[in-house]
Design a protein around this motif. Structure first.
Motif, short mmCIF file in Angstrom:
data_model
loop_
_atom_site.label_atom_id
_atom_site.label_comp_id
_atom_site.label_asym_id
_atom_site.label_seq_id
_atom_site.Cartn_x
_atom_site.Cartn_y
_atom_site.Cartn_z
N ALA A 144 0.83 -1.21 0.00
CA ALA A 144 0.00 0.00 0.00
C ALA A 144 0.86 1.25 0.00
CB ALA A 144 -0.92 -0.02 1.21
N ALA A 145 1.97 1.22 0.74
CA ALA A 145 2.85 2.40 0.82
C ALA A 145 3.46 2.72 -0.54
CB ALA A 145 3.95 2.16 1.85
N ARG A 146 3.60 1.71 -1.39
CA ARG A 146 4.14 1.92 -2.74
C ARG A 146 3.04 2.29 -3.73
NH1 ARG A 146 6.68 -3.19 -1.52
NH2 ARG A 146 5.31 -4.22 -3.02
N GLY A 147 1.82 2.46 -3.24
CA GLY A 147 0.71 2.76 -4.12
C GLY A 147 0.28 1.57 -4.95
N GLY A 148 0.46 0.38 -4.40
CA GLY A 148 0.21 -0.83 -5.16
C GLY A 148 -1.17 -1.44 -4.99
N VAL A 149 -2.10 -0.72 -4.38
CA VAL A 149 -3.46 -1.23 -4.20
C VAL A 149 -4.44 -0.34 -4.95
CG1 VAL A 149 -5.26 -1.87 -2.57
CG2 VAL A 149 -2.87 -2.16 -1.93
N GLU A 150 -5.25 -0.93 -5.80
CA GLU A 150 -6.24 -0.17 -6.54
C GLU A 150 -7.42 -1.08 -6.88
OE1 GLU A 150 -4.46 1.09 -10.15
OE2 GLU A 150 -4.09 -0.94 -10.89
N CYS A 151 -8.50 -0.46 -7.33
CA CYS A 151 -9.68 -1.22 -7.73
C CYS A 151 -9.86 -1.09 -9.24
CB CYS A 151 -10.93 -0.72 -7.01
SG CYS A 151 -12.44 -1.64 -7.45
N ALA A 156 -8.75 4.37 -5.86
CA ALA A 156 -7.59 3.97 -5.07
C ALA A 156 -7.91 3.98 -3.58
CB ALA A 156 -6.40 4.87 -5.36
N ASP A 157 -9.16 4.25 -3.25
CA ASP A 157 -9.59 4.29 -1.86
C ASP A 157 -10.20 2.95 -1.47
OD1 ASP A 157 -8.86 6.98 -1.60
OD2 ASP A 157 -10.79 7.63 -2.41
N TYR A 158 -9.78 2.41 -0.36
CA TYR A 158 -10.26 1.10 0.05
C TYR A 158 -10.18 0.97 1.57
CZ TYR A 158 -5.32 0.08 0.68
OH TYR A 158 -4.01 0.13 1.09
N GLY A 159 -10.88 -0.02 2.09
CA GLY A 159 -10.82 -0.34 3.50
C GLY A 159 -10.25 -1.74 3.68
N VAL A 160 -9.81 -2.03 4.88
CA VAL A 160 -9.24 -3.35 5.18
C VAL A 160 -10.08 -4.02 6.27
CG1 VAL A 160 -7.22 -4.62 6.01
CG2 VAL A 160 -6.92 -2.58 4.59
N LYS A 161 -10.55 -5.23 5.97
CA LYS A 161 -11.32 -6.01 6.94
C LYS A 161 -10.53 -7.25 7.30
CE LYS A 161 -15.75 -8.37 7.60
NZ LYS A 161 -17.04 -8.76 6.96
N VAL A 162 -10.08 -7.33 8.54
CA VAL A 162 -9.26 -8.44 8.99
C VAL A 162 -10.15 -9.52 9.60
CG1 VAL A 162 -7.35 -9.15 10.48
CG2 VAL A 162 -7.33 -6.88 9.42
N GLY A 163 -10.09 -10.73 9.06
CA GLY A 163 -10.89 -11.84 9.56
C GLY A 163 -10.05 -12.84 10.32
N TYR A 164 -10.63 -13.99 10.58
CA TYR A 164 -9.95 -15.03 11.37
C TYR A 164 -8.81 -15.68 10.58
CZ TYR A 164 -9.38 -19.43 13.96
OH TYR A 164 -8.89 -20.49 14.65
N SER A 165 -8.99 -15.85 9.27
CA SER A 165 -7.98 -16.52 8.47
C SER A 165 -7.72 -15.83 7.14
CB SER A 165 -8.39 -17.98 8.21
OG SER A 165 -9.64 -18.03 7.55
N SER A 166 -8.19 -14.59 6.99
CA SER A 166 -8.00 -13.88 5.74
C SER A 166 -8.15 -12.39 5.96
CB SER A 166 -9.01 -14.36 4.68
OG SER A 166 -10.33 -14.07 5.11
N LEU A 188 1.60 -16.22 2.55
CA LEU A 188 2.55 -15.12 2.65
C LEU A 188 3.49 -15.11 1.44
CD1 LEU A 188 3.85 -12.77 4.17
CD2 LEU A 188 5.20 -14.46 5.44
N VAL A 189 3.95 -16.29 1.03
CA VAL A 189 4.84 -16.39 -0.13
C VAL A 189 4.16 -15.84 -1.38
CG1 VAL A 189 6.06 -17.99 -1.64
CG2 VAL A 189 6.10 -18.36 0.82
N GLU A 190 2.89 -16.21 -1.56
CA GLU A 190 2.14 -15.75 -2.73
C GLU A 190 1.97 -14.23 -2.71
OE1 GLU A 190 -1.47 -17.95 -2.51
OE2 GLU A 190 -0.51 -19.87 -2.96
N LEU A 191 1.71 -13.67 -1.53
CA LEU A 191 1.53 -12.22 -1.43
C LEU A 191 2.84 -11.48 -1.69
CD1 LEU A 191 -0.32 -9.83 -0.80
CD2 LEU A 191 0.24 -10.13 1.62
N CYS A 192 3.93 -12.00 -1.17
CA CYS A 192 5.23 -11.34 -1.36
C CYS A 192 5.65 -11.32 -2.83
CB CYS A 192 6.31 -12.05 -0.52
SG CYS A 192 6.14 -11.80 1.26
N ALA A 193 5.13 -12.24 -3.62
CA ALA A 193 5.48 -12.30 -5.04
C ALA A 193 4.69 -11.31 -5.88
CB ALA A 193 5.25 -13.72 -5.56
N ARG A 194 3.77 -10.59 -5.26
CA ARG A 194 2.91 -9.67 -6.01
C ARG A 194 3.34 -8.22 -5.76
NH1 ARG A 194 -3.15 -11.87 -4.82
NH2 ARG A 194 -3.67 -10.32 -6.42
N ASP A 195 3.49 -7.47 -6.84
CA ASP A 195 3.85 -6.05 -6.73
C ASP A 195 2.62 -5.18 -6.55
OD1 ASP A 195 6.59 -6.46 -7.02
OD2 ASP A 195 6.43 -6.51 -9.20
N ARG A 196 1.50 -5.64 -7.14
CA ARG A 196 0.27 -4.86 -7.08
C ARG A 196 -0.90 -5.76 -6.70
NH1 ARG A 196 0.93 0.05 -8.93
NH2 ARG A 196 -1.31 0.43 -9.01
#
Length: 204
Positions: A144-151, A156-166, A188-196
């Motif tokens: 997110a700090a790199r501006g890598g989250v969008e719809c 580019a505005d979004y919210g984060v909902k933290v669940g039990y396993s996701s 975690l490995v899959e997420l780290c491999a993604r730039d956006r």
């Protein structure tokens, strides 16, 4: 003589309700099919592979689909077949005789209720895998700090909902969501491999 039936049960990972239905032996052996949740946001699917059947189950515990292949003889003849989640060790799908499946699903519901209660009363049990969740949230902050989250809708505005396993990223404009599993090291490995990260966006 009534046609032989099999009872199938699972818990929807989206809305949390128990889904139980019956399918005839012919329906299970004749080809591919699905058992959707009434909420319309998850389904159990089965696909015939000759003398075997591939079953795909959405998992409540790790937010991933599990696949298993079993012989049709077992699918149609065993009193109870249970497919388990590798991350939690708990059953995520039960197939078999009606009474056996109902008892197994009642036991599973009690286990889920206990996990939810523990989640509310014991901070140590807030997440299925606390270490993975912490690492996933940290990596998400970096992206997110790199501006890598969008719809896909352009926002580019979004919210984060933290669940039990996701973790769900929810677009502030269109309400679409992107689910990021956070229960196993592979997540975690899959997420780290993604730039956006692109939230899919809702269709008009």
């Amino acid at each position: 003589m009534p046609e032989e039936t099999r009872t199938i049960g699972y818990i929807c990972p989206v809305c949390g309700q128990t889904v139980i239905a019956q399918r005839s032996a012919f329906q299970l052996a004749a080809g591919s099919g699905a058992l959707p949740c009434p909420c319309g946001r998850s389904e159990l699917a089965f696909r015939q592979l000759g003398d075997r059947c591939e079953i795909t189950v959405p998992c409540l515990f790790c937010a991933r689909d599990h696949r298993a292949v079993c012989a049709n003889e077992a699918l149609l003849g065993e009193k109870l077949l249970a497919l388990s989640c590798p991350a939690s060790g708990l059953s995520c799908c039960c197939i078999g005789e009606e009474g056996q499946v109902f008892r197994a699903m009642e036991k599973l519901e009690r286990a889920v209720d206990k996990l939810r209660l523990d989640d509310q009363t014991d901070r140590r049990g807030t997440f299925l895998n606390e270490t993975v969740m912490a690492e996933v949230l940290g990596e998400l902050r970096d992206i997110a700090a790199r501006g890598g989250v969008e719809c896909a809708c352009g926002s580019a505005d979004y919210g984060v909902k933290v669940g039990y396993s996701s973790v769900d990223l929810v677009c502030a404009r269109c309400g679409a969501a992107l689910r990021l599993p956070a229960a196993a090291p592979d997540n975690l490995v899959e997420l780290c491999a993604r730039d956006r990260l692109t939230i899919p966006g809702k269709k008009e």
